[in-house]
Write a protein that holds these residues in place. Sequence first.
Motif, PDB file in Angstrom:
ATOM      1  N   ASP A 178     -15.928 -20.523   7.284  1.00 48.03           N
ATOM      2  CA  ASP A 178     -15.289 -19.379   8.059  1.00 48.03           C
ATOM      3  C   ASP A 178     -16.185 -18.097   8.452  1.00 48.03           C
ATOM      4  OD1 ASP A 178     -12.707 -20.846   7.495  1.00 48.03           O
ATOM      5  OD2 ASP A 178     -12.734 -20.066   5.615  1.00 48.03           O
ATOM      6  N   ILE A 179     -15.916 -17.692   9.628  1.00 48.89           N
ATOM      7  CA  ILE A 179     -17.055 -16.870  10.047  1.00 48.89           C
ATOM      8  C   ILE A 179     -16.495 -15.882  11.056  1.00 48.89           C
ATOM      9  CG2 ILE A 179     -19.115 -16.602  11.840  1.00 48.89           C
ATOM     10  CD1 ILE A 179     -19.338 -19.657  11.130  1.00 48.89           C
ATOM     11  N   SER A 180     -16.719 -14.779  10.970  1.00 50.43           N
ATOM     12  CA  SER A 180     -16.369 -13.655  11.543  1.00 50.43           C
ATOM     13  C   SER A 180     -17.580 -13.026  12.424  1.00 50.43           C
ATOM     14  CB  SER A 180     -15.871 -12.516  10.809  1.00 50.43           C
ATOM     15  OG  SER A 180     -15.825 -11.132  11.382  1.00 50.43           O
ATOM     16  N   VAL A 181     -17.535 -12.628  13.644  1.00 47.15           N
ATOM     17  CA  VAL A 181     -18.600 -12.202  14.289  1.00 47.15           C
ATOM     18  C   VAL A 181     -18.053 -10.751  15.124  1.00 47.15           C
ATOM     19  CG1 VAL A 181     -20.196 -12.337  16.135  1.00 47.15           C
ATOM     20  CG2 VAL A 181     -19.370 -14.179  15.075  1.00 47.15           C
ATOM     21  N   SER A 182     -18.854  -9.793  14.789  1.00 52.50           N
ATOM     22  CA  SER A 182     -18.447  -8.201  15.253  1.00 52.50           C
ATOM     23  C   SER A 182     -19.613  -7.629  15.788  1.00 52.50           C
ATOM     24  CB  SER A 182     -17.950  -7.552  14.236  1.00 52.50           C
ATOM     25  OG  SER A 182     -18.722  -7.335  13.127  1.00 52.50           O
ATOM     26  N   ARG A 183     -19.303  -6.482  16.655  1.00 54.28           N
ATOM     27  CA  ARG A 183     -20.311  -5.706  17.245  1.00 54.28           C
ATOM     28  C   ARG A 183     -20.601  -4.388  16.529  1.00 54.28           C
ATOM     29  NH1 ARG A 183     -22.710  -7.059  21.795  1.00 54.28           N
ATOM     30  NH2 ARG A 183     -21.934  -8.837  23.123  1.00 54.28           N
ATOM     31  N   GLU A 184     -21.936  -3.992  16.507  1.00 53.86           N
ATOM     32  CA  GLU A 184     -22.191  -2.591  15.729  1.00 53.86           C
ATOM     33  C   GLU A 184     -23.325  -1.985  16.455  1.00 53.86           C
ATOM     34  OE1 GLU A 184     -23.450  -3.073  11.622  1.00 53.86           O
ATOM     35  OE2 GLU A 184     -21.588  -4.558  11.223  1.00 53.86           O
ATOM     36  N   HIS A 185     -23.724  -0.677  16.202  1.00 58.33           N
ATOM     37  CA  HIS A 185     -24.620  -0.025  16.858  1.00 58.33           C
ATOM     38  C   HIS A 185     -24.332   0.254  18.263  1.00 58.33           C
ATOM     39  CE1 HIS A 185     -27.908   0.390  13.492  1.00 58.33           C
ATOM     40  NE2 HIS A 185     -26.651   0.206  12.987  1.00 58.33           N
ATOM     41  N   GLY A 186     -23.215   0.597  18.715  1.00 55.28           N
ATOM     42  CA  GLY A 186     -23.070   0.718  20.269  1.00 55.28           C
ATOM     43  C   GLY A 186     -22.985  -0.658  20.833  1.00 55.28           C
TER      44      GLY A 186
END
Length: 203
Positions: free
Chosen positions: A55-63
């Motif tokens: 089970d995977i979650s992918v998100s954006r960080e640092h702008g």
Amino acid sequence: MKKKHEENSFGWSYLIKAEDIEKTPFRMSLSADQAARDSLVTFFDLISMESFTADISVSREHGGFLLHVKGTLCADIVQSCVVSGEPVPVRIEEPFEAFYSDPKQAVSFAKAKNEIYVSYGFIETPVLNEKEDPEPIVNGQIDVADLACQYLSLSIDPYPHAPDIKYEKGDDEPRATPSHIRQNPFQALKALKERPKDKQEKK
């Protein structure tokens, strides 16, 4: 998204295009098919692998320049006891995470600062965490199935014992394994894992 079996070291891939990941975290569940499990059985020198999911979650960080991948893997495998050769069923559940970035778009400030300090001799080469020194995004994609396999490789007991089988001297001697397993860079991290409890008690 693009799903595809690739000729990587594990034999199971699930490619995600970085450009498809927006600000809202993307969640997904993966399940290795029979072909992928057969490949992993060979790679890890197992008797069998009944299931392998993530089970995977992918998100954006640092702008938006950094992709944060985190999840939980679950695998049901059968190993061979290092003493008796008996089948040893094992269930593995482990969290995992990694950070990715496009080196052409951004360079970690912490990494750049440390490289400057090292060049001037102010500090020795530091060990950065993954967030400070992320993995590169290759061809605009990240392979989340391969990442799960990497963490699985760290979670598999290198010295499985059947119930009621005591640890004996020499049980941790290297067994004959395919050469491509020894080349796995994650094998080196296994040396940091705790050795069998019985061996520690004998010291």
